[in-house]
Design a protein around this motif. Structure first.
Motif, PDB file in Angstrom:
ATOM      1  N   GLY A  88       0.822  -1.206   0.000  1.00  0.00           N
ATOM      2  CA  GLY A  88       0.000   0.000   0.000  1.00  0.00           C
ATOM      3  C   GLY A  88       0.850   1.248   0.000  1.00  0.00           C
ATOM      4  N   LEU A  89       1.920   1.237   0.794  1.00  0.00           N
ATOM      5  CA  LEU A  89       2.836   2.369   0.831  1.00  0.00           C
ATOM      6  C   LEU A  89       3.522   2.553  -0.513  1.00  0.00           C
ATOM      7  CD1 LEU A  89       4.400   4.602   2.281  1.00  0.00           C
ATOM      8  CD2 LEU A  89       5.969   2.843   3.149  1.00  0.00           C
ATOM      9  N   ALA A  90       3.911   1.451  -1.148  1.00  0.00           N
ATOM     10  CA  ALA A  90       4.552   1.538  -2.462  1.00  0.00           C
ATOM     11  C   ALA A  90       3.627   2.188  -3.483  1.00  0.00           C
ATOM     12  CB  ALA A  90       4.971   0.149  -2.935  1.00  0.00           C
ATOM     13  N   ALA A  91       2.352   1.806  -3.458  1.00  0.00           N
ATOM     14  CA  ALA A  91       1.395   2.398  -4.393  1.00  0.00           C
ATOM     15  C   ALA A  91       1.208   3.880  -4.117  1.00  0.00           C
ATOM     16  CB  ALA A  91       0.059   1.666  -4.305  1.00  0.00           C
ATOM     17  N   ARG A  92       1.131   4.233  -2.840  1.00  0.00           N
ATOM     18  CA  ARG A  92       0.980   5.643  -2.462  1.00  0.00           C
ATOM     19  C   ARG A  92       2.171   6.468  -2.970  1.00  0.00           C
ATOM     20  NH1 ARG A  92      -1.834   8.477   1.324  1.00  0.00           N
ATOM     21  NH2 ARG A  92      -2.727   6.581   2.256  1.00  0.00           N
ATOM     22  N   LEU A  93       3.386   5.954  -2.765  1.00  0.00           N
ATOM     23  CA  LEU A  93       4.570   6.671  -3.211  1.00  0.00           C
ATOM     24  C   LEU A  93       4.697   6.678  -4.738  1.00  0.00           C
ATOM     25  CD1 LEU A  93       7.195   5.504  -0.558  1.00  0.00           C
ATOM     26  CD2 LEU A  93       6.013   7.702  -0.699  1.00  0.00           C
ATOM     27  N   ALA A  94       4.234   5.605  -5.371  1.00  0.00           N
ATOM     28  CA  ALA A  94       4.255   5.570  -6.835  1.00  0.00           C
ATOM     29  C   ALA A  94       3.341   6.646  -7.408  1.00  0.00           C
ATOM     30  CB  ALA A  94       3.843   4.191  -7.344  1.00  0.00           C
ATOM     31  N   ALA A  95       2.187   6.846  -6.760  1.00  0.00           N
ATOM     32  CA  ALA A  95       1.278   7.904  -7.219  1.00  0.00           C
ATOM     33  C   ALA A  95       1.926   9.278  -7.091  1.00  0.00           C
ATOM     34  CB  ALA A  95      -0.016   7.858  -6.405  1.00  0.00           C
ATOM     35  N   ARG A  96       2.844   9.395  -6.156  1.00  0.00           N
ATOM     36  CA  ARG A  96       3.531  10.669  -5.940  1.00  0.00           C
ATOM     37  C   ARG A  96       4.747  10.842  -6.863  1.00  0.00           C
ATOM     38  NH1 ARG A  96       5.561  11.402   0.047  1.00  0.00           N
ATOM     39  NH2 ARG A  96       3.360  10.831   0.352  1.00  0.00           N
ATOM     40  N   HIS A  97       5.469   9.742  -7.119  1.00  0.00           N
ATOM     41  CA  HIS A  97       6.774   9.875  -7.754  1.00  0.00           C
ATOM     42  C   HIS A  97       6.910   9.241  -9.136  1.00  0.00           C
ATOM     43  CE1 HIS A  97       8.387  11.529  -4.091  1.00  0.00           C
ATOM     44  NE2 HIS A  97       8.076  10.447  -3.386  1.00  0.00           N
TER      45      HIS A  97
END
Length: 213
Positions: A88-97
């Protein structure tokens, strides 16, 4: 048949890759001499690699032999709990970066993977590549390292949830929802979509295990 030595990979990586790709399955016995012949390396690095894999709980003792470990119900639940949070954290950061190119690659993966719906093992490999791409798109090396450890342990599961009837089609729809949330830079939606995706996969796997009892 002896395989040629691969200079880029040490004995540990060769054995780990073989477990990950299903050459060795949970419960399979690993023998130093056989591994040395297979990979074209001496027994000393094989022995050291086996000790390292045992320390990491990827191998277990069966009398005097080492076998590929398996996960019990509690271990699997614990693994999925950690995986859900990290993914979930990876997806959140992917949406950002994530770059536009990385988003395009994710979209292409979902489209290409439809050709694998009737081949669960191939779809499982493609699924791992898809998730790995999201991990990389997070642009957080420490998170990627932790997820690599999680996925090593995932290799200890004897079956893939994608083998369940209709799961492949649903999983690809879930993948597309994840990609669209990342593309829209919606961090909360990306996190939720990926966590929900892992939750459904876990429920599917629990049903598979229950059916085998």
């Amino acid at each position: 048949m002896t395989q040629g030595r691969t200079p880029q990979k040490d004995a540990y990586t060769l054995i780990l890759d073989a477990i990950d790709s299903g050459v060795y399955r949970p419960g399979d016995r690993l023998v130093e001499s056989e591994l040395a012949d297979r990979f074209g390396v001496s027994r000393t690095p094989i022995r050291e690699a086996l000790q390292r894999l045992e320390t990491q709980s990827l191998l277990a003792r069966d009398g005097r032999s080492l076998i590929v470990a398996s996960l019990d119900h509690n271990q699997m639940a614990e693994l999925y709990a950690v995986r859900t949070e990290l993914e979930g954290l990876a997806a959140r950061l992917a949406a950002r970066h994530a770059t536009e190119e990385e988003v395009r690659v994710l979209r292409d993966m979902v489209a290409d993977d439809r050709a694998l719906l009737n081949d669960p093992p191939a779809l499982a490999r493609a699924n791992r590549r898809f998730h790995k791409q999201i991990h990389l798109a997070s642009h957080n090396r420490f998170l990627v390292q932790q997820l690599d450890l999680v996925y090593r342990s995932m290799a200890l599961m004897a079956t893939t949830s994608l083998a369940a009837q209709g799961r492949g089609e649903v999983a690809l729809a879930e993948h597309l929802a994840i990609v669209e949330a990342i593309a829209c830079r919606d961090e909360a939606a990306a996190n939720t979509a990926l966590r929900d995706h892992i939750s459904v996969a876990f429920v599917t796997r629990l049903k598979q295990d229950a059916a085998e009892v």
